[in-house]
Design a protein around this motif. Structure first.
Motif, short mmCIF file in Angstrom:
data_model
loop_
_atom_site.label_atom_id
_atom_site.label_comp_id
_atom_site.label_asym_id
_atom_site.label_seq_id
_atom_site.Cartn_x
_atom_site.Cartn_y
_atom_site.Cartn_z
N TYR A 321 1.42 -1.83 -1.91
CA TYR A 321 1.93 -2.11 -0.60
C TYR A 321 3.10 -1.13 -0.33
O TYR A 321 4.06 -1.03 -1.26
CB TYR A 321 2.42 -3.53 -0.62
N ARG A 323 5.93 0.05 2.86
CA ARG A 323 6.74 -0.12 4.34
C ARG A 323 7.72 0.88 4.54
O ARG A 323 8.45 1.03 3.61
CB ARG A 323 7.33 -1.66 4.12
N LYS A 325 10.43 1.74 7.50
CA LYS A 325 11.05 1.40 8.67
C LYS A 325 12.05 2.43 9.42
O LYS A 325 12.78 3.19 8.52
CB LYS A 325 11.95 0.28 8.67
N LEU A 359 7.94 0.84 12.56
CA LEU A 359 7.31 0.16 11.39
C LEU A 359 6.11 0.61 11.07
O LEU A 359 5.26 0.44 11.78
CB LEU A 359 7.53 -1.34 11.67
N GLU A 361 3.22 -0.01 7.72
CA GLU A 361 3.01 -0.98 6.85
C GLU A 361 1.64 -0.43 6.11
O GLU A 361 0.76 0.01 7.15
CB GLU A 361 2.87 -2.23 7.06
#
Length: 751
Positions: A321, A323, A325, A359, A361
């Protein structure tokens, strides 16, 4: 600094005593048998720059027998060069150029093209796509692998010219610890540490950390600060089943740079004579604003399990995973206004405000099985796999020119088209803070894919290899816009889904055990919304929901050889890449578009990596490209035959020589001119900055081994202080210059 490492170790004292006690016995043995059998002592050869295999499990053979151009940039050469970022690492391979952006916008993070095609969306970490507008640091990278040519069977959609794969550092057996402290010009400060500790027989822990704080050379106000930490654990290192849990966390706090006006540079054009002949601006001038900033938070967590069944059969599963930003405010520049042409001190340049709140992901799971088996006289090396992936990008929109809230964003109540003095910019000028309008674009792609790669060893001379990938993808885009009255309108959701089938086929002939000759053919697909998941309802957009996937075909013929007792790898390849189904204007009267455009790139690449002698290392490459657009027409119905930012010739060389405790090294890079204006029949004399001029850059390195635990290294970059344009925006109004001469002194510790 790289050295040849010996496997020999000094004998401990108790072993010496034992040998002394055994001497009388040895004397009697010699009397009994005067002639001893001949004995050969061999040692493993460590070639710091040269890699034998890719860390990518989808490659079934060593690099020598892989029918494709693959370059592995190992950590040893990055350490010698003091390379800290991915873009600095990629200087070691030819055919890659950096990008800047469109008009007032500046590309964020790593933005580059390879073999004439944009590749910024094809960056991977350990074989999994890495999303996000981030300048990637290499503090946690074991090696950088550059795979060239369409690679849809390897990575899936959107792979016209290849991909970049970063291999993470993972725990290993033994205690291996290192650290580096570096200081340099322009307030450069950087510290890294790589700590690996084995606990017991099967457990190991590794920690990589990085901290950097530095001004940007040759620029006022522009400053970069970053911090990174990458912890990892490994269980079962000496057992058939191994489990790895690792993560990476990076924080960046930068002052972004929109570049400088191109006035006075070779090729600059303005309709006003006085402006056309005006001098250049000071390269250190900052045309941004004191409110500008760029903050990036990038995190990824990965779990990997692998099990050896024996006989070359290995099962792996990787789950990740990630992420990222980005929050950014940048003030760029555009057109020059000279209300009084006779007074340059009164000239101004328009400022453009850019806001990014993005963002990214990604969630991925990959399962693969590597096997070796025979079918009759044919030996197979097979890889099969199953991938599931979810990728997302959300962008919030801002008032970019007037400031204010959504309700007055499009009114005349607030600031309009700010300007700043051309030759004496003042970053302290107060500008309205950008405000979110409520408009946004939120897109995602889900993918399920099956793949298989096999190499068939037909004989000692011949091998046949191939790969196929079938994937089912679905891209969905939600968005909202703001009307002229300030009302927020929710748009219809756009969706597209399809099946993609990509493949590659290669044949390898080995005239000798240390050489190969190969031919390869590959096909890849790029469907709408591949890069940013932002579908469009426009008939002129390549991301339109009614558009077919672009098809890329690559043909490559090459040869690879290991010379000088396998210390040096040399290779050459010729290729043709064609990308079709590009959107082109077919009728300027009715404003009708069709997917009839095609880009063709022909090229040749040569490389040499390894050792010329035990103490002389080298990494060199040269690439020649011929690029052309076919049946491609712009908004005025005029054909474009060239390809932007695709230099005809690029070359790179790095070499170092170790003499005792001293190592001297250096390198040069060459990039030929890069065209901005590619429309046929254009009068370049009236076009602003139609190209980026060619340039050479020379770097130098000197290192001294103080002790087995301490090494000092001095790197001098752009030794001859060459001024050159690194990137140019699409309108030619602004540019970023390459860094002037800089120096960094590093202390590298082993403990």
């Amino acid at each position: 600094m790289a050295h040849i490492r010996s496997r020999k170790h000094p004998a401990p004292s108790h072993l010496l005593a034992l040998m002394a006690a055994a001497m009388p016995v040895a004397v009697h043995a010699q009397e009994a048998e005067k002639t001893l059998p001949a004995m050969t002592v061999t040692a493993d050869v460590d070639v710091p720059f040269k890699a034998e295999k890719s860390a990518n499990t989808k490659f079934t053979q060593p690099l020598l027998d892989t029918p494709q151009t693959v370059q592995v940039i190992k950590k040893e050469i990055l350490q010698e060069q003091g390379a800290a970022t991915l873009m600095e690492a990629l200087r070691n391979t030819p055919g890659i150029t950096m990008q800047l952006g469109e008009n007032g916008n500046t590309a964020a993070g790593d933005a580059f093209s390879m073999r004439g095609f944009s590749t910024e969306g094809a960056t991977f970490v350990d074989g999994i796509r890495d999303l996000g507008a981030v300048t990637r640091d290499v503090f946690n990278v074991e090696q950088v692998e550059v795979v060239k040519g369409p690679a849809g069977s390897d990575i899936g959609r959107g792979s016209q010219s290849g991909y970049i794969n970063l291999i993470s550092k993972l725990p290993q057996a033994g205690d291996i610890n290192s650290a580096s402290v570096a200081v340099g010009t322009d307030e450069y400060k950087r510290i890294t540490a790589d700590l690996n500790k084995q606990v017991g027989d099967n457990l190991a822990f590794r920690l990589n950390v990085m901290g950097q704080d530095a001004d940007v050379a040759g620029r006022d106000y522009v400053h970069n600060r970053s911090f990174g930490v990458a912890p990892s654990l490994a269980w079962g290192l000496n057992s058939p089943t191994r489990f790895y849990l690792f993560s990476q966390h990076v924080r960046q706090d930068n002052v972004p740079d929109g570049g400088i006006p191109t006035v006075g540079m070779p090729g600059f054009y303005n309709a006003i004579d006085e402006v056309r002949g005006a001098p250049k601006v000071d390269r250190e001038n900052f045309y941004g604003n004191h409110r500008d900033y760029e903050k990036v938070d990038a995190d990824m967590v990965t779990a990997k399990v692998e099990h050896d069944f024996g006989g070359g059969t290995v099962l792996r599963n990787v789950t990740r995973y990630g992420r990222t930003k980005m929050d950014r405010r940048l003030t760029g520049i555009n057109a020059i206004t000279a209300a009084n042409p006779a007074d340059p001190s009164s000239w101004v340049v328009a400022q453009t405000r850019q806001g990014i709140d993005r963002l990214n992901e990604i969630a991925a799971n990959q399962t693969s099985l590597n096997m070796e088996f025979n079918t009759g006289a044919i030996t197979h090396t097979l890889v099969t796999g199953l991938e599931f992936m979810y990728e997302r990008q959300r962008d919030d929109n801002f008032c970019t020119t007037k400031g204010g809230t959504r309700n007055n964003c499009l009114t005349a109540q607030t600031l309009v088209a700010p300007t700043i003095n051309l030759y004496a910019p003042n970053p302290a000028v107060e500008l309205s803070e950008l405000q979110k309008t409520g408009a946004y674009t939120d897109g995602n792609t889900t993918t399920a894919a099956l793949y298989a790669f096999d190499t068939l060893k037909l004989s000692e001379r011949w091998m046949l290899s191939g790969g196929v990938r079938f994937e089912r993808y679905r891209t969905s885009t939600e968005s909202a816009t703001v009307t002229a009255a300030g009302a927020l309108v929710q748009n219809d959701n756009l969706r597209v889904s399809d099946n993609l089938f990509s493949w590659k086929l290669g044949a390898v002939y080995k005239p000798a055990t240390n050489g190969s000759i190969y031919a390869a053919y590959a096909k890849s697909l790029t469907p709408p919304g591949s890069a940013s998941f932002a579908l469009s309802s426009s008939a002129s957009s390549a991301n339109g929901t009614d558009m077919k996937a672009q098809e890329t075909v690559n043909m490559e013929l090459g040869t690879k050889w290991e010379l000088l007792d396998k210390r040096l790898n040399v290779s050459s390849a010729i290729y043709r890449t064609e990308n079709e189904n590009q959107v082109s204007l077919v009728d300027a009267v009715t404003n009708t578009y069709a997917q009839q455009g095609k880009t063709r790139v022909d090229g040749i690449e040569l490389s040499a990596v390894g050792q010329l002698t035990n103490f002389w290392q080298v990494s060199a490459g040269v690439a020649r490209m011929w690029t052309k657009q076919l049946s491609q027409y712009g908004t005025a119905g005029v054909q474009s035959s060239g390809v932007r930012w695709a230099p005809d010739l690029t070359a790179t060389l790095w070499s170092s020589y170790t003499l005792g405790d001293f190592t001297l090294g250096g390198g040069v890079r060459y990039v030929s001119e890069q065209k901005r204006v590619v429309t046929d029949g254009t009068n370049l004399a009236t076009e602003n900055m139609p190209k980026i001029p060619s340039y050479w850059v020379t770097d130098l390195m000197a290192a001294y081994k103080v002790s087995k635990n301490l090494n000092l290294r001095l790197n001098v970059y752009n030794l001859f202080d060459k001024e050159y344009i690194s990137t140019l925006n699409n309108s030619g109004a602004r540019a970023t210059l390459g860094a002037p001469r800089t120096a960094i002194l590093s202390a590298n510790f082993q403990f």
